[in-house]
Write an enzyme that holds these catalytic residues in place. Structure first.
Site, PDB file in Angstrom:
ATOM      1  N   GLY A  87      11.352  92.267 -18.558  1.00  0.00           N
ATOM      2  CA  GLY A  87      11.895  92.815 -17.316  1.00  0.00           C
ATOM      3  C   GLY A  87      11.615  94.304 -17.170  1.00  0.00           C
TER       4      GLY A  87
ATOM      5  CD  GLU B 280       9.493  88.194 -19.933  1.00  0.00           C
ATOM      6  OE1 GLU B 280       8.377  88.296 -20.489  1.00  0.00           O
ATOM      7  OE2 GLU B 280       9.919  89.027 -19.119  1.00  0.00           O
TER       8      GLU B 280
ATOM      9  CD  GLU C  21       9.385  90.257 -15.229  1.00  0.00           C
ATOM     10  OE1 GLU C  21      10.430  90.354 -15.915  1.00  0.00           O
ATOM     11  OE2 GLU C  21       9.045  89.211 -14.669  1.00  0.00           O
TER      12      GLU C  21
ATOM     13  CB  ALA D  64      16.409  90.570 -18.867  1.00  0.00           C
TER      14      ALA D  64
END
Ligand code: 3HC
Ligand code: NAI
Length: 703
Positions: free
Chosen positions: A103, A126, A106, A62
């Site tokens: 992310g 994270e 993911e 992200a």
């Protein structure tokens, strides 16, 4: 401009996405990725999709810059994107090179298949930002590699080689080269299997196979409680994993989302995100062009083989840069070389280094006694006694012997770098490189910019700092630079609180509870109280220090320099670093209090912590006003890397922001007006007043 390039290979759509430098999944990329996937789904000529990152990497996850701002909610979220991918009726293959982190991984785990290059890395970092993987990572990874492995990946946050997972369902194929070809062929095979009645493999449909998830998670929780005391993310990761394993995948996703939001809104993640950007900003020097050419540093000379000189030498030897170590006489030189060898031998004993590496590093060290032996080096770092007259002699000699174009650096902790530069005919090549003790361990390096230091010398220092694994922060010239100038105010406050009735033990305990690695008195005993005494004596003489620190001076007059003399603010036993309260010190304190006649009172922990931290903040603000530091986040880095400020509080300036500058200013004023309060000391810096009036903060955001 679109962030994706859409092309086809036969009946497979190849979606190459880019968002330099690390393909972070900001809103524009998420939007364009979803559009490209919708296009592939709608195209009857397309039977499958390959997702591949440009710039030789998949994705770093992200876009952290969006966190807490409106862009996080713009366009499709990562959740929407992942859910779309997973529910597609055409196979989606992630083709991974470089890194797939957070992310990014993911996203890949939401695809039906994954193919990677052997040298690629994956990870869920994270936790280092005080978060948990919030786009399905806590649910999909345990299903793909098992609960234990997934917890290890998520709790360490480290990027790991894909080869570790080559045999798990995380990867369909790990290839040496030909990534796209391999990914396209996996997509084609999957499309063919689909036609013959097979279903697309999805992580969400897999069962968690661990026999006793509850026991495993409880074990992890017990360990995490000890290892990550102040950090909530590790426990949330374990909770989300256990919840998803014991309930449905969708229930697990919902719990993950709830915990992610809770962490994102909490103070620890805000602090760690601040530190992430602060570390990266520190290497930028605002007024010099980013493309300026650094000078080559292939050899280094260090003058003075004492505590600092030897520690500094080790950094360069570790980086494979030859060092010539110069001393006054053979005895001192032998002692210095012996100290360096001792450090390496200690590492060999602990299994951190092998003997061959130790010898090759020692082989880069040349002990010398004469200046002509260092005349051709690229960088000289002076680490002799902290006396201007000694520095003068050294720099005049360097100027007359060392080749033109070499950088001449001083490791002084308090002396005027411009004055030192003035001893040479080339002040443009002189700079301060202020290492912290122990110099081979501490990550901080203050790069002190003299009035005449040229941009390429500065740029060389910051580039070099990365090579020797230091975090450099640029400071202007002033007494103590950023770190020690501020610590001086912190120590003065600690002393003042002793005068008012607190004990060294109480003060140390209070700040250690706040999270500092060590309170001011234990820190003084570790570093050596004589260092501060030496500085104070100079400052008394110059008149720059008006209030005498009677108790601290008395301790030093008695030779209580700290651990090295077996006594300081505390007593020490031989071979034992435990600080024992000292009756000698409490007698000295009692006598000094009586002589001063200050009324005594009880101070609570909150007052102790606020006075110490806000003393740092007020001086930090003045340092910003005077442009000694480029930005508030640099000050935070100095305190986090060099002075044991708790990382999870983000540094003094971030901490002040988190309290709001209005409250900080009010608290300072309350200290000024209480009995015995020092009005001058607690006058809030004008920067604090003016930022507070505008509702702004030191580190950029609106409070
Ligand atoms: N978002 C935004 N910017 C990022 C970023 C990210 N995820 N990762 C790196 N950057 C930026 C850096 O700020 C830096 O910008 P700058 O040049 O303006 O200073 C630039 O990219 C290059 O980064 P580095 O200087 O760190 O380059 P390195 O090559 O040393 O390291 C890296 C690359 C290993 C990718 C490292 O940057 C890194 O660890 N990044 C963070 C990865 C991460 O934490 N990902 C998880 C994000 S949170 C998430 O995904 C939540 C999800 O679960 C919902
Ligand atoms: P030290 O006393 O341990 O070492 C100084 C060494 O320099 C001695 O070995 C001495 O023989 C040698 N020396 C003195 N004059 C010399 C000369 N003319 N030529 C060659 N060698 C000479 O001192 P330390 O602690 O290593 O400090 C060195 C410098 O680093 C000082 O400027 C100090 O302020 C600074 N500094 C010290 C820190 C610390 O925690 N000790 C931290 C950061 C900076």
């Amino acid at each position: 401009m679109t962030k994706v390039d859409y092309s086809t290979r036969g009946r497979i759509a190849v979606i190459a996405f880019q968002s330099p430098p690390v393909n972070s999944l900001g809103f524009a990329l998420r939007r364009d990725l979803l559009l490209a996937l919708e296009r592939a789904v709608a195209d009857d000529g397309v039977e499958g999709v390959v997702l591949i990152g440009s710039n030789a990497t998949f994705s770093a996850g992200a876009d952290i810059r969006e966190f807490g701002g409106p862009d996080m909610r713009r366009g499709p979220s990562l959740w929407t994107l992942n859910s779309f991918l997973e529910r597609m009726t055409k196979p989606a293959v992630a083709a991974i090179e470089g890194m797939a982190l957070g992310g990014g991984l993911e996203l890949a785990m939401s695809c039906h298949h994954r193919v990677a290059l052997t040298n690629a890395k994956i990870g869920l970092p994270e936790v280092k930002l005080g978060l948990l993987p919030g786009a399905g990572g806590t649910q999909r990874l345990p299903r793909l590699i098992g609960v234990e492995g997934a917890l290890n990946v998520m709790l360490s946050g480290e990027p790991l080689p894909v080869t570790l997972f080559a045999k798990s369902p995380l990867f369909d194929k790990v290839v040496e080269s030909g990534l796209i070809d391999a990914a396209v062929s996996v997509a084609e095979a999957s499309a063919a299997a689909l036609k013959s009645g097979k279903v697309l493999p999805r992580a969400r449909d897999m069962k968690v196979r661990e026999p006793d998830v509850q026991a495993l998670c409880q074990f992890a929780r017990n360990t995490a409680k000890v290892a990550f005391k102040e950090y909530p993310a590790p426990l949330s990761i374990i909770d989300a994993v256990q919840f998803g394993a014991e309930n449905s995948f969708d229930a697990g996703l919902a719990e993950e989302g709830r915990l992610f939001k809770q962490l994102m809104d909490g103070p620890v993640s805000a602090a760690l995100r601040h530190v992430f950007f602060a570390e990266r900003a520190a290497s930028r020097i605002d007024d010099i062009p980013p493309d300026i050419k650094s000078r080559d540093v292939k050899s280094v000379a260090i003058i003075g083989a004492g505590t600092m000189g030897t520690g500094i030498a080790i950094n360069f030897l570790n980086a494979g840069i030859p060092v010539r170590l110069l001393e006054l006489n053979k005895d001192a030189l032998d002692r210095g070389v012996g100290r360096i060898r001792e450090v390496y031998e200690g590492q060999v004993k602990k299994g951190k280094l092998d003997s061959a590496k130790m010898e090759s590093r020692m082989g880069l060290l040349t002990p010398v006694l004469e200046y002509p032996a260092i005349k051709d080096v690229d960088l000289v770092i002076e680490a002799v006694f902290e006396e201007m007259s000694v520095k003068e002699k050294v720099f005049r000699t360097l100027d007359s012997t060392v080749r033109q174009g070499a950088i001449l650096a001083t490791n002084t902790s308090t002396l005027d770098v411009n004055h030192i530069a003035g001893f040479t005919s080339r002040p443009q090549d002189v700079i301060g490189l202020h290492f912290f003790s122990p110099a081979n361990v501490m990550r901080l390096l203050e790069v002190v910019r003299g009035a005449k230091t040229t941009p390429d010398v500065l740029a060389t220092a910051t580039t070099l700092s990365k090579k020797i694994k230091k975090t450099a922060v640029v400071s202007g010239v002033c007494d103590g630079f950023i770190g020690n100038r501020m610590i001086h105010h912190y120590s003065a406050q600690a002393m003042q609180m002793i005068n008012e009735g607190a004990s060294p033990e109480q003060i140390d305990r209070a700040v250690e509870k706040f999270g500092f690695a060590m309170g001011p008195f234990r820190m003084g005993d570790l570093a050596g109280n004589d260092i501060g005494w030496h500085i104070r004596k100079r400052q008394y003489e110059e008149g720059s220090l008006k209030v005498r620190q009677v108790i601290a001076d008395k301790l030093c007059e008695l030779g209580r320099f700290g651990q090295k003399t077996g006594a300081g603010w505390y007593d020490y036993k031989k071979g034992d670093r435990t600080a024992y309260p000292s009756t000698v010190v409490s007698t000295i304190i009692d006598e000094a209090r009586k002589a001063a006649g200050t009324p005594l009172r009880k101070l609570d922990d909150r007052e102790i912590v606020d006075r110490l931290v806000y003393a740092l903040v007020n001086e930090g603000a003045r340092i910003l006003e005077e442009k000694i530091a480029q930005r508030a986040s640099d000050i935070d880095i100095v305190y986090l890397m060099g002075y044991g400020f708790p990382i999870w509080r983000g540094g003094p300036m971030h901490y002040a922001d988190s309290q709001t500058l209005y409250e900080v200013s009010r608290r300072m004023q309350s200290f000024a007006t209480q009995p015995g309060g020092d009005h001058e000391f607690w006058k809030p810096a004008s920067l604090i007043e003016h930022l507070s009036a505008e509702g702004r903060s030191f580190t950029g955001g609106v409070a």
